[in-house]
Write a protein that holds these residues in place. Structure first.
Motif, PDB file in Angstrom:
ATOM      1  N   SER A 141       0.782  -1.030  -0.017  1.00 30.86           N
ATOM      2  CA  SER A 141       0.106  -0.127  -0.014  1.00 30.86           C
ATOM      3  C   SER A 141       0.764   1.337  -0.007  1.00 30.86           C
ATOM      4  CB  SER A 141      -0.960   0.042   1.360  1.00 30.86           C
ATOM      5  OG  SER A 141      -0.147   0.191   2.572  1.00 30.86           O
ATOM      6  N   PRO A 142       0.489   2.399  -0.353  1.00 29.92           N
ATOM      7  CA  PRO A 142       1.116   3.627  -0.387  1.00 29.92           C
ATOM      8  C   PRO A 142       1.653   3.690   1.122  1.00 29.92           C
ATOM      9  CG  PRO A 142      -0.785   4.103  -1.526  1.00 29.92           C
ATOM     10  CD  PRO A 142      -1.061   2.752  -1.138  1.00 29.92           C
ATOM     11  N   ALA A 143       0.824   3.468   2.165  1.00 32.19           N
ATOM     12  CA  ALA A 143       1.493   3.597   3.692  1.00 32.19           C
ATOM     13  C   ALA A 143       2.747   2.845   4.103  1.00 32.19           C
ATOM     14  CB  ALA A 143       0.050   3.391   4.590  1.00 32.19           C
ATOM     15  N   SER A 144       2.259   1.386   3.482  1.00 30.31           N
ATOM     16  CA  SER A 144       3.545   0.547   3.749  1.00 30.31           C
ATOM     17  C   SER A 144       4.948   0.928   3.013  1.00 30.31           C
ATOM     18  CB  SER A 144       3.278  -0.823   3.470  1.00 30.31           C
ATOM     19  OG  SER A 144       2.920  -1.004   2.255  1.00 30.31           O
ATOM     20  N   ALA A 145       4.724   1.233   1.846  1.00 29.94           N
ATOM     21  CA  ALA A 145       5.841   1.687   0.936  1.00 29.94           C
ATOM     22  C   ALA A 145       6.417   2.874   1.364  1.00 29.94           C
ATOM     23  CB  ALA A 145       5.422   1.737  -0.316  1.00 29.94           C
ATOM     24  N   LYS A 146       5.861   3.750   1.843  1.00 27.72           N
ATOM     25  CA  LYS A 146       6.509   4.838   2.169  1.00 27.72           C
ATOM     26  C   LYS A 146       7.121   5.020   3.669  1.00 27.72           C
ATOM     27  CE  LYS A 146       5.094   9.822   3.180  1.00 27.72           C
ATOM     28  NZ  LYS A 146       4.108  10.634   3.001  1.00 27.72           N
ATOM     29  N   ALA A 147       6.527   4.117   4.533  1.00 27.12           N
ATOM     30  CA  ALA A 147       7.204   3.964   5.843  1.00 27.12           C
ATOM     31  C   ALA A 147       8.573   3.284   5.522  1.00 27.12           C
ATOM     32  CB  ALA A 147       6.337   3.262   6.708  1.00 27.12           C
ATOM     33  N   ILE A 148       8.717   2.136   4.808  1.00 22.48           N
ATOM     34  CA  ILE A 148       9.858   1.425   4.564  1.00 22.48           C
ATOM     35  C   ILE A 148      10.942   2.153   3.593  1.00 22.48           C
ATOM     36  CG2 ILE A 148      10.654  -0.765   3.178  1.00 22.48           C
ATOM     37  CD1 ILE A 148       7.811  -1.888   3.730  1.00 22.48           C
ATOM     38  N   TYR A 149      10.514   3.141   2.838  1.00 21.92           N
ATOM     39  CA  TYR A 149      11.292   3.844   2.039  1.00 21.92           C
ATOM     40  C   TYR A 149      11.982   4.740   2.970  1.00 21.92           C
ATOM     41  CZ  TYR A 149      12.963   6.798  -1.982  1.00 21.92           C
ATOM     42  OH  TYR A 149      14.068   7.204  -2.572  1.00 21.92           O
ATOM     43  N   THR A 150      11.062   5.316   3.986  1.00 23.62           N
ATOM     44  CA  THR A 150      11.783   6.315   4.739  1.00 23.62           C
ATOM     45  C   THR A 150      13.006   5.753   5.510  1.00 23.62           C
ATOM     46  OG1 THR A 150       9.718   7.464   4.971  1.00 23.62           O
ATOM     47  CG2 THR A 150      11.361   7.842   6.700  1.00 23.62           C
ATOM     48  N   GLY A 151      12.492   4.519   6.012  1.00 28.61           N
ATOM     49  CA  GLY A 151      13.682   3.753   6.812  1.00 28.61           C
ATOM     50  C   GLY A 151      14.625   3.405   5.959  1.00 28.61           C
ATOM     51  N   MET A 152      14.659   3.083   4.760  1.00 24.74           N
ATOM     52  CA  MET A 152      15.976   2.895   3.826  1.00 24.74           C
ATOM     53  C   MET A 152      16.776   4.167   3.712  1.00 24.74           C
ATOM     54  SD  MET A 152      14.476   0.249   1.015  1.00 24.74           S
ATOM     55  CE  MET A 152      15.981   0.034   0.322  1.00 24.74           C
ATOM     56  N   VAL A 153      16.092   5.366   3.323  1.00 24.43           N
ATOM     57  CA  VAL A 153      16.722   6.656   3.142  1.00 24.43           C
ATOM     58  C   VAL A 153      17.492   6.957   4.338  1.00 24.43           C
ATOM     59  CG1 VAL A 153      16.266   9.170   2.668  1.00 24.43           C
ATOM     60  CG2 VAL A 153      15.035   7.358   1.499  1.00 24.43           C
ATOM     61  N   THR A 154      17.175   6.874   5.478  1.00 20.00           N
ATOM     62  CA  THR A 154      17.757   7.410   6.699  1.00 20.00           C
ATOM     63  C   THR A 154      19.114   6.633   6.931  1.00 20.00           C
ATOM     64  OG1 THR A 154      16.274   5.868   8.216  1.00 20.00           O
ATOM     65  CG2 THR A 154      15.566   8.177   7.882  1.00 20.00           C
ATOM     66  N   ASP A 155      18.870   5.203   6.811  1.00 17.41           N
ATOM     67  CA  ASP A 155      20.096   4.572   7.283  1.00 17.41           C
ATOM     68  C   ASP A 155      21.023   4.073   5.908  1.00 17.41           C
ATOM     69  OD1 ASP A 155      19.805   3.339   9.926  1.00 17.41           O
ATOM     70  OD2 ASP A 155      20.047   1.353   9.334  1.00 17.41           O
ATOM     71  N   THR A 156      20.765   4.877   4.858  1.00 13.28           N
ATOM     72  CA  THR A 156      21.864   4.919   3.693  1.00 13.28           C
ATOM     73  C   THR A 156      22.234   6.330   3.505  1.00 13.28           C
ATOM     74  OG1 THR A 156      20.069   5.052   2.121  1.00 13.28           O
ATOM     75  CG2 THR A 156      20.586   3.005   2.568  1.00 13.28           C
ATOM     76  N   GLY A 157      21.850   7.375   4.090  1.00 13.43           N
ATOM     77  CA  GLY A 157      22.160   8.543   4.010  1.00 13.43           C
ATOM     78  C   GLY A 157      21.828   9.091   2.651  1.00 13.43           C
ATOM     79  N   ARG A 158      20.555   8.780   2.228  1.00 13.57           N
ATOM     80  CA  ARG A 158      20.172   9.049   0.752  1.00 13.57           C
ATOM     81  C   ARG A 158      20.682   8.281  -0.320  1.00 13.57           C
ATOM     82  NH1 ARG A 158      19.607  15.693   1.154  1.00 13.57           N
ATOM     83  NH2 ARG A 158      21.036  15.528   2.636  1.00 13.57           N
ATOM     84  N   PHE A 159      21.256   6.863   0.106  1.00 12.25           N
ATOM     85  CA  PHE A 159      21.712   6.059  -0.628  1.00 12.25           C
ATOM     86  C   PHE A 159      23.318   6.339  -1.027  1.00 12.25           C
ATOM     87  CE2 PHE A 159      17.235   5.873  -1.554  1.00 12.25           C
ATOM     88  CZ  PHE A 159      16.779   4.712  -1.039  1.00 12.25           C
ATOM     89  N   LYS A 160      23.846   6.969  -0.043  1.00 13.72           N
ATOM     90  CA  LYS A 160      25.457   7.216  -0.380  1.00 13.72           C
ATOM     91  C   LYS A 160      26.342   6.345   0.459  1.00 13.72           C
ATOM     92  CE  LYS A 160      26.172  11.219   2.902  1.00 13.72           C
ATOM     93  NZ  LYS A 160      26.210  12.485   2.994  1.00 13.72           N
ATOM     94  N   TYR A 161      25.904   5.758   1.429  1.00 16.54           N
ATOM     95  CA  TYR A 161      26.994   4.849   2.150  1.00 16.54           C
ATOM     96  C   TYR A 161      27.313   3.603   1.493  1.00 16.54           C
ATOM     97  CZ  TYR A 161      25.203   7.798   6.009  1.00 16.54           C
ATOM     98  OH  TYR A 161      24.909   8.895   6.699  1.00 16.54           O
ATOM     99  N   ASP A 162      28.512   3.190   1.738  1.00 19.55           N
ATOM    100  CA  ASP A 162      28.985   2.030   1.090  1.00 19.55           C
ATOM    101  C   ASP A 162      28.200   0.544   1.177  1.00 19.55           C
ATOM    102  OD1 ASP A 162      30.184   1.238   3.529  1.00 19.55           O
ATOM    103  OD2 ASP A 162      32.307   1.629   2.816  1.00 19.55           O
ATOM    104  N   SER A 163      27.181   0.728   2.257  1.00 23.10           N
ATOM    105  CA  SER A 163      26.356  -0.577   2.538  1.00 23.10           C
ATOM    106  C   SER A 163      25.418  -0.622   1.481  1.00 23.10           C
ATOM    107  CB  SER A 163      25.870  -0.437   3.962  1.00 23.10           C
ATOM    108  OG  SER A 163      24.894   0.807   3.974  1.00 23.10           O
ATOM    109  N   VAL A 164      25.143   0.292   0.715  1.00 24.29           N
ATOM    110  CA  VAL A 164      24.159   0.121  -0.378  1.00 24.29           C
ATOM    111  C   VAL A 164      24.586  -0.798  -1.501  1.00 24.29           C
ATOM    112  CG1 VAL A 164      23.098   1.564  -2.417  1.00 24.29           C
ATOM    113  CG2 VAL A 164      23.334   2.481  -0.043  1.00 24.29           C
ATOM    114  N   SER A 165      23.680  -1.682  -1.883  1.00 23.48           N
ATOM    115  CA  SER A 165      23.995  -2.467  -3.056  1.00 23.48           C
ATOM    116  C   SER A 165      23.136  -2.641  -3.874  1.00 23.48           C
ATOM    117  CB  SER A 165      24.315  -4.061  -2.153  1.00 23.48           C
ATOM    118  OG  SER A 165      23.185  -4.428  -1.688  1.00 23.48           O
ATOM    119  N   SER A 166      23.079  -3.549  -5.074  1.00 22.90           N
ATOM    120  CA  SER A 166      22.105  -3.931  -5.965  1.00 22.90           C
ATOM    121  C   SER A 166      20.956  -4.453  -5.240  1.00 22.90           C
ATOM    122  CB  SER A 166      22.506  -4.955  -6.768  1.00 22.90           C
ATOM    123  OG  SER A 166      22.871  -6.083  -6.201  1.00 22.90           O
ATOM    124  N   ALA A 167      20.975  -5.167  -3.989  1.00 23.06           N
ATOM    125  CA  ALA A 167      19.994  -5.252  -3.472  1.00 23.06           C
ATOM    126  C   ALA A 167      18.983  -4.294  -2.695  1.00 23.06           C
ATOM    127  CB  ALA A 167      20.101  -6.394  -2.214  1.00 23.06           C
TER     128      ALA A 167
END
Length: 315
Positions: A141-167
């Protein structure tokens, strides 16, 4: 990978979702996202989310936790998210549940749930929830997708940390199949008011350096009394003021509190996790934390980081 977790969720009529105390965006995004996923895909199940207050991440829709009685745990599944140690779980009643499941992306410290899925190669716990949803064939749902995406953004620093992968990007692509106002996520996370900008400026002026170039900030309890900010905003919030300094590969923020000296360690180059673990903490290879006894222990930890930065200790 997530077969066990999916089967457990399908098997229990009551599911109670926990995460670590003093939550960051990843902990809340994973928790709220999983809560919404279960409600959307298994509408007859009773599902709850519990824990302490969301703090600065209260802008995330659904971040208000639920107040449930102990009896809710009878015959329930407790799901524990985004933490490596039992003592970090917010609301210890998870132990009352009939069965427990942990999903986490930190470096493994201990096993404390009945079933555990730990993948330290993943950038975020929220990203793991997204991958599990895709594997299970759950509808978003938009609610589940938005919450999860927010979590990903915060822990990757907007997808810039080297923990980011193809997964990471596969999970993000899956989430973006829903339209949820991505710009709202970024504006809520990164648009700031003058008070916080001024606070960061104040802490930039507090930065000091060791001989080997480790940047550090130390804030005493006396200083905290005159700073118009909560302990989380100073400890976790101000460590980032040192991350873009040229020539700095390791940085650490010390903040005195009622429970000890809160320590947030970061590196762009070295594995600093063993230092945190040696002082009773944990986390990731390049982002870890610990709570120290006093300033003397903080200075010992700083010297250990200095040895890593100088090449005198194996990283």
């Amino acid at each position: 990978m997530y077969e066990t977790a999916i089967k457990l969720i399908e098997s229990y009529d009551t599911i109670i979702i926990h995460r670590h105390s003093k939550p960051d965006g990843d902990a809340l995004g994973a928790q709220i996202g999983l809560y919404e996923l279960i409600r959307d895909n298994y509408p007859k199940k009773r599902v709850y989310k519990v824990g302490d207050a969301a703090g600065r991440y209260s802008f995330i829709e659904g971040s208000v936790m639920e107040d449930i009685p102990d009896s809710a745990y009878d015959g329930a599944l407790a799901v524990v998210l985004d933490l490596s140690s039992e003592n970090l779980v917010s609301d210890g009643r998870w132990k009352l549940a009939a069965r427990s499941l942990r999903i986490d992306h930190h470096i493994m410290l201990e096993k404390f749930c009945d079933e555990e899925i730990v993948d330290s190669s993943r950038e975020s716990c929220a990203g793991m929830i997204a991958s599990m949803a895709e594997e299970a064939g759950w509808k978003l749902s938009p609610a589940s997708a938005k919450a999860i995406y927010t979590g990903m953004v915060t822990d990757t620093g907007r997808f810039k940390y080297d923990s980011v992968s193809s997964a990471t990007f596969r999970a993000a692509s899956f989430l973006l199949s829903q339209k949820f106002g991505m710009s709202d996520v970024y504006s809520s996370l990164y648009v700031d008011d003058y008070k916080n900008v001024a606070l960061r400026a104040r802490f930039v002026l507090k930065v000091k350096f060791t001989v080997a170039g480790v940047a550090y900030i130390y804030t005493t309890r006396e200083e905290m009394k005159v700073i118009d900010a909560d302990i989380f905003s100073v400890s976790r919030g101000m460590v980032g003021t040192m991350q873009d300094l040229r020539g700095v590969d390791v940085w650490v923020n010390f903040t005195e509190s009622d429970s000890g000296v809160l320590c947030e360690i970061r590196s762009s180059k070295y594995n600093i996790n063993p230092v945190a673990v040696a002082h009773g903490g944990g986390g990731h290879s390049k982002a870890s934390g610990a709570t120290l006894k006093d300033r003397e222990e903080a200075m010992r930890l700083l010297s250990e980081l200095d040895a890593i930065a100088s090449g005198k200790q194996n990283a």
